[in-house]
Design a protein around this motif. Sequence first.
Motif, PDB file in Angstrom:
ATOM      1  N   LEU A 179       0.836  -1.207   0.000  1.00 23.14           N
ATOM      2  CA  LEU A 179       0.000   0.000   0.000  1.00 23.14           C
ATOM      3  C   LEU A 179       0.868   1.254   0.000  1.00 23.14           C
ATOM      4  N   ARG A 182       2.384   2.025  -3.338  1.00 25.35           N
ATOM      5  CA  ARG A 182       1.447   2.543  -4.334  1.00 25.35           C
ATOM      6  C   ARG A 182       0.842   3.874  -3.918  1.00 25.35           C
ATOM      7  N   LEU A 183       0.778   4.089  -2.600  1.00 22.08           N
ATOM      8  CA  LEU A 183       0.170   5.317  -2.087  1.00 22.08           C
ATOM      9  C   LEU A 183       1.081   6.531  -2.307  1.00 22.08           C
ATOM     10  N   VAL A 186       0.778   8.246  -5.607  1.00 22.08           N
ATOM     11  CA  VAL A 186      -0.556   8.839  -5.777  1.00 22.08           C
ATOM     12  C   VAL A 186      -0.627  10.177  -5.044  1.00 22.08           C
ATOM     13  N   LYS A 189       1.330  12.704  -6.963  1.00 22.99           N
ATOM     14  CA  LYS A 189       0.598  13.143  -8.158  1.00 22.99           C
ATOM     15  C   LYS A 189      -0.505  14.126  -7.773  1.00 22.99           C
ATOM     16  N   ALA A 190      -1.202  13.834  -6.682  1.00 19.69           N
ATOM     17  CA  ALA A 190      -2.264  14.736  -6.213  1.00 19.69           C
ATOM     18  C   ALA A 190      -1.678  16.095  -5.843  1.00 19.69           C
ATOM     19  N   LEU A 193      -0.916  18.012  -9.002  1.00 24.11           N
ATOM     20  CA  LEU A 193      -2.147  18.545  -9.599  1.00 24.11           C
ATOM     21  C   LEU A 193      -2.692  19.740  -8.822  1.00 24.11           C
ATOM     22  N   LEU A 196      -2.548  23.280 -10.234  1.00 24.79           N
ATOM     23  CA  LEU A 196      -3.358  23.744 -11.358  1.00 24.79           C
ATOM     24  C   LEU A 196      -4.455  24.683 -10.854  1.00 24.79           C
ATOM     25  N   ALA A 199      -7.744  23.301  -9.651  1.00 22.93           N
ATOM     26  CA  ALA A 199      -7.802  22.538  -8.394  1.00 22.93           C
ATOM     27  C   ALA A 199      -7.770  23.445  -7.173  1.00 22.93           C
ATOM     28  N   VAL A 206      -9.805  21.386   1.213  1.00 25.52           N
ATOM     29  CA  VAL A 206      -9.160  20.305   1.974  1.00 25.52           C
ATOM     30  C   VAL A 206      -8.330  20.895   3.111  1.00 25.52           C
TER      31      VAL A 206
END
Lengths: 218, 218
Positions: A179, A182-183, A186, A189-190, A193, A196, A199, A206
């Motif tokens: 996990l 892979r986390l 991610v 990447k978030a 982003l 931008l 976003a 958040v």
Amino acid sequence: MAKDTRDRLTAAALRLFRDVGYQATTMRRIADEAGLSLGNAYYYFSGKDELVHELYVSVQREHRDVALPRLVERAPLADNLRAALHAGLDVMTPYHGFGTTFVQQALPASSSASPFSAESGNARAMAVDLMEHVVATSKVRLPSGLRDRLPDLLWLLYLGVTLHWVVDPSPEQQRTRSLVDRLAPVVSKAVALSRLPVARGLVDDVVALTQPSSGALR
Amino acid sequence: MAKDTRDRLTAAALRLFRDVGYQATTMRRIADEAGLSLGNAYYYFSGKDELVHELYVSVQREHRDVALPRLVERAPLADNLRAALHAGLDVMTPYHGFGTTFVQQALPASSSASPFSAESGNARAMAVDLMEHVVATSKVRLPSGLRDRLPDLLWLLYLGVTLHWVVDPSPEQQRTRSLVDRLAPVVSKAVALSRLPVARGLVDDVVALTQPSSGALR
């Protein structure tokens, strides 16, 4: 020496929590196991809850010591975050058998071992500071609103990973290792982003959600 | 009637768990409280863990019954999600005093009350199905990869909200209520952004992270 005595008591408590369970472990038994008198044990710790809290603090300290040398200057955020999270799992591994009991004891907001308690302030500050190092070391560009709050958000992520690890029934908690692998990309990447313009509203929301002043989460 | 007897036992168990604590509650005491013989109690439940599991299932059933009529056809996702999450809190409110004990018992992956256990399959399916209704009822456009997995992701969100509620020390768990009010629009905004081409990679990654086959989370 006082520190040696404290360490002997926490090590004895951990052995007993693991071997006979939290309920069956009494302060007398912990004192016996550490070769100390009951009065001496109570001089250092007011009870089992405080011993659990001490274990929590020492894990955070060790996590920091193990993780910091693994961070690589100007490496991608995903790499440093992955290194920090795996370091946390490395440090916690000997405690896995006790993990469920630990979370059970730390769960009530009134428990001194709760990561959100006033007593855990130092441990929490250490853990958030580690995440601050993860961000500061990494090559990453962030919107200004997120920069200040990202260490806190990564700390919440680390709490989530810890919870996953505690209940992970796979051999040597491989699922949690996977996990983390892979986390981390991610999250990275978030974060990328989040710069931008489209976003921006979401990032602000958040960040606002997890502001300490908002009363949520802590 | 069998169902009445089961209900009497679970109600008695809940009263005792709340009043004298999980540890001090024995099957004999539960049977006495329900006005049944011990043998009769064991006929319905193999032990306390199974009673905790029964409470979990009945909460999910009630959550579904209360939430479904509150969903509004073609309403924004944020509104229906908020309604479903508040309905869950409404249903759980009488159990708040027992919430910590419940999570403590449900925490081990081996516990039948764990939301990830094989025994909780029906309760989990009910809860995910409710989130499926939330998505299907709402006016929302989704990338195809996300459509199938969104109910599962919203269920995980609901678990997180539940955990927050359990440890929430604020009067009547107002912080969690406020968290739900602010969380629902954020989720809705994130879902809206997920349709942008630039977010596609991230959406695919999040979906992959929580695929049952990936071994993470369950």
